[in-house]
Design an enzyme around this catalytic site. Sequence first.
Site, mmCIF file in Angstrom:
data_model
loop_
_atom_site.group_PDB
_atom_site.id
_atom_site.type_symbol
_atom_site.label_atom_id
_atom_site.label_comp_id
_atom_site.label_asym_id
_atom_site.label_seq_id
_atom_site.Cartn_x
_atom_site.Cartn_y
_atom_site.Cartn_z
ATOM 1 N N SER A 52 1.017 -1.015 -0.095
ATOM 2 C CA SER A 52 0.001 0.062 -0.043
ATOM 3 C C SER A 52 0.931 1.360 -0.039
ATOM 4 O O SER A 52 1.860 1.234 0.688
ATOM 5 C CB SER A 52 -0.996 -0.042 1.137
ATOM 6 O OG SER A 52 -1.791 -1.204 1.172
ATOM 7 N N GLU A 53 0.312 2.129 -0.737
ATOM 8 C CA GLU A 53 1.259 3.377 -0.972
ATOM 9 C C GLU A 53 1.488 4.100 0.517
ATOM 10 O O GLU A 53 0.763 4.041 1.344
ATOM 11 C CB GLU A 53 0.417 4.418 -1.739
ATOM 12 C CG GLU A 53 1.206 5.715 -2.010
ATOM 13 C CD GLU A 53 0.279 6.632 -2.873
ATOM 14 O OE1 GLU A 53 -0.980 6.668 -2.968
ATOM 15 O OE2 GLU A 53 0.902 7.688 -3.294
ATOM 16 N N GLN A 70 10.776 -2.151 2.945
ATOM 17 C CA GLN A 70 9.905 -3.424 2.500
ATOM 18 C C GLN A 70 9.775 -3.683 0.818
ATOM 19 O O GLN A 70 10.056 -4.509 0.410
ATOM 20 C CB GLN A 70 8.692 -3.666 3.120
ATOM 21 C CG GLN A 70 8.831 -3.919 4.644
ATOM 22 C CD GLN A 70 7.315 -4.202 5.133
ATOM 23 O OE1 GLN A 70 6.610 -3.084 4.958
ATOM 24 N NE2 GLN A 70 6.999 -5.127 5.739
ATOM 25 N N THR A 114 0.036 4.468 16.562
ATOM 26 C CA THR A 114 -0.571 4.567 15.332
ATOM 27 C C THR A 114 -2.106 4.348 15.243
ATOM 28 O O THR A 114 -2.694 4.929 14.434
ATOM 29 C CB THR A 114 0.496 3.706 14.404
ATOM 30 O OG1 THR A 114 -0.058 3.782 12.978
ATOM 31 C CG2 THR A 114 0.200 2.335 14.877
ATOM 32 N N ASP A 126 -7.441 0.277 10.197
ATOM 33 C CA ASP A 126 -6.933 0.203 9.061
ATOM 34 C C ASP A 126 -8.283 0.218 7.968
ATOM 35 O O ASP A 126 -9.113 -0.740 8.374
ATOM 36 C CB ASP A 126 -6.360 -1.329 9.053
ATOM 37 C CG ASP A 126 -5.446 -1.655 7.657
ATOM 38 O OD1 ASP A 126 -5.926 -0.986 6.638
ATOM 39 O OD2 ASP A 126 -4.808 -2.572 7.800
ATOM 40 N N ARG A 128 -8.198 -0.300 4.591
ATOM 41 C CA ARG A 128 -7.584 -0.768 3.268
ATOM 42 C C ARG A 128 -8.731 -1.853 2.838
ATOM 43 O O ARG A 128 -9.391 -2.528 3.545
ATOM 44 C CB ARG A 128 -6.145 -1.376 3.396
ATOM 45 C CG ARG A 128 -5.449 -0.236 3.321
ATOM 46 C CD ARG A 128 -3.708 -0.686 3.285
ATOM 47 N NE ARG A 128 -3.527 -1.169 4.845
ATOM 48 C CZ ARG A 128 -2.687 -1.869 4.984
ATOM 49 N NH1 ARG A 128 -1.515 -1.785 4.187
ATOM 50 N NH2 ARG A 128 -2.351 -2.127 6.391
HETATM 51 N N1 LIG Z 1 -2.866 5.477 9.192
HETATM 52 C C1 LIG Z 1 -1.332 5.573 9.244
HETATM 53 N N2 LIG Z 1 -0.837 4.872 8.281
HETATM 54 C C2 LIG Z 1 0.308 4.619 8.306
HETATM 55 C C3 LIG Z 1 1.131 4.846 9.419
HETATM 56 N N3 LIG Z 1 2.312 4.368 9.008
HETATM 57 C C4 LIG Z 1 2.334 3.888 7.714
HETATM 58 N N4 LIG Z 1 1.161 4.100 7.231
HETATM 59 C C5 LIG Z 1 0.439 3.322 6.068
HETATM 60 O O1 LIG Z 1 0.481 1.907 6.266
HETATM 61 C C6 LIG Z 1 0.515 1.261 5.238
HETATM 62 C C7 LIG Z 1 1.567 -0.013 4.875
HETATM 63 O O2 LIG Z 1 1.157 -0.748 4.275
HETATM 64 P P1 LIG Z 1 1.981 -2.023 3.663
HETATM 65 O O3 LIG Z 1 3.259 -1.808 3.486
HETATM 66 O O4 LIG Z 1 1.079 -2.903 2.714
HETATM 67 O O5 LIG Z 1 2.127 -2.841 4.997
HETATM 68 P P2 LIG Z 1 1.207 -3.572 6.124
HETATM 69 O O6 LIG Z 1 0.183 -4.001 5.849
HETATM 70 O O7 LIG Z 1 1.609 -2.738 7.372
HETATM 71 O O8 LIG Z 1 1.937 -5.070 6.373
HETATM 72 P P3 LIG Z 1 3.151 -5.794 5.659
HETATM 73 O O9 LIG Z 1 2.818 -6.555 4.532
HETATM 74 O O10 LIG Z 1 3.703 -6.748 6.636
HETATM 75 O O11 LIG Z 1 4.083 -4.529 5.333
HETATM 76 C C8 LIG Z 1 0.848 2.298 3.968
HETATM 77 O O12 LIG Z 1 -0.379 2.749 3.235
HETATM 78 C C9 LIG Z 1 1.197 3.446 4.990
HETATM 79 O O13 LIG Z 1 1.001 4.865 4.108
HETATM 80 C C10 LIG Z 1 0.589 5.496 10.341
HETATM 81 O O14 LIG Z 1 1.241 5.883 11.215
HETATM 82 N N5 LIG Z 1 -0.662 5.832 10.323
#
Ligand SMILES: Nc1nc2c(ncn2[C@@H]2O[C@H](COP(=O)(O)OP(=O)(O)OP(=O)(O)O)[C@@H](O)[C@H]2O)c(=O)[nH]1
Length: 205
Positions: A52-53, A70, A114, A126, A128
């Site tokens: 995810s972006e 990652q 977070t 979340d 998504r």
């Molecule tokens: N709302 C919010 N989003 C965050 C924060 N930190 C990171 N993100 C978002 O979290 C998302 C991370 O997505 P992925 O890389 O798919 O990771 P994941 O679902 O955490 O799981 P992995 O597959 O293990 O990496 C991205 O859309 C980031 O922009 C935060 O503190 N708050």
Amino acid sequence: MSVVFVAASKLPTPFAEFTMHGFLDEATGKEHVVLSLGDVGDGQPVLGRVHSECLTGDALFSLRCDCGFQLEAALRAIADEGRGVLLYLRQEGRGIGLLNKIRAYELQDGGADTVEANERLGFPADMREYGICLPMLAHLGIRELKLMTNNPRKVKALEGFGIPVTERKPLKTGLNPHNRKYLATKAGKLGHMLGSLHQDEVEQP
Ligand SMILES: Nc1nc2c(ncn2[C@@H]2O[C@H](COP(=O)(O)OP(=O)(O)OP(=O)(O)O)[C@@H](O)[C@H]2O)c(=O)[nH]1
Ligand SMILES: [Zn+2]
């Protein structure tokens, strides 16, 4: 499904020369990208990353999260295997968008974690949605994934949409003093399997 294929081109990177496939979600106007390498439509499970972006982590070198690390590790792993796919989903900030993520970071600068920050802004932890992966994978003829993730909810969601995950490959990288609390919250409140960071073993989903 409202996600339609628009165009494909070559995308040379330091890791490999990928094919870039562009998709439009006509319902939301979001533009998604898939990078593929090798013959991914042969019916065999495909090494994949559903990412995810995260503008701050993926493009601006942020150390607040592990996203950029990652992303790079996933592209390197696909290049090493010579075959695989990366879905880059425009679901910034776990779906709340960039500006709300900056609002959430502001609250985190004040001590919130977070999840608390999202909730204080009136959002779930979340937001998504992984159903959009389906038409993109179908377009490429991909039926099963060996998924690089630490997020068991992502595995469950994809399987719920009929995309079997034959293997979960941990993607533990990028731990630093700035994201230690963030990653601990992901493990504690969001169920991420981050038990031993910096370990690259293969686990069953
Ligand atoms: N709302 C919010 N989003 C965050 C924060 N930190 C990171 N993100 C978002 O979290 C998302 C991370 O997505 P992925 O890389 O798919 O990771 P994941 O679902 O955490 O799981 P992995 O597959 O293990 O990496 C991205 O859309 C980031 O922009 C935060 O503190 N708050
Ligand atoms: Zn990030």
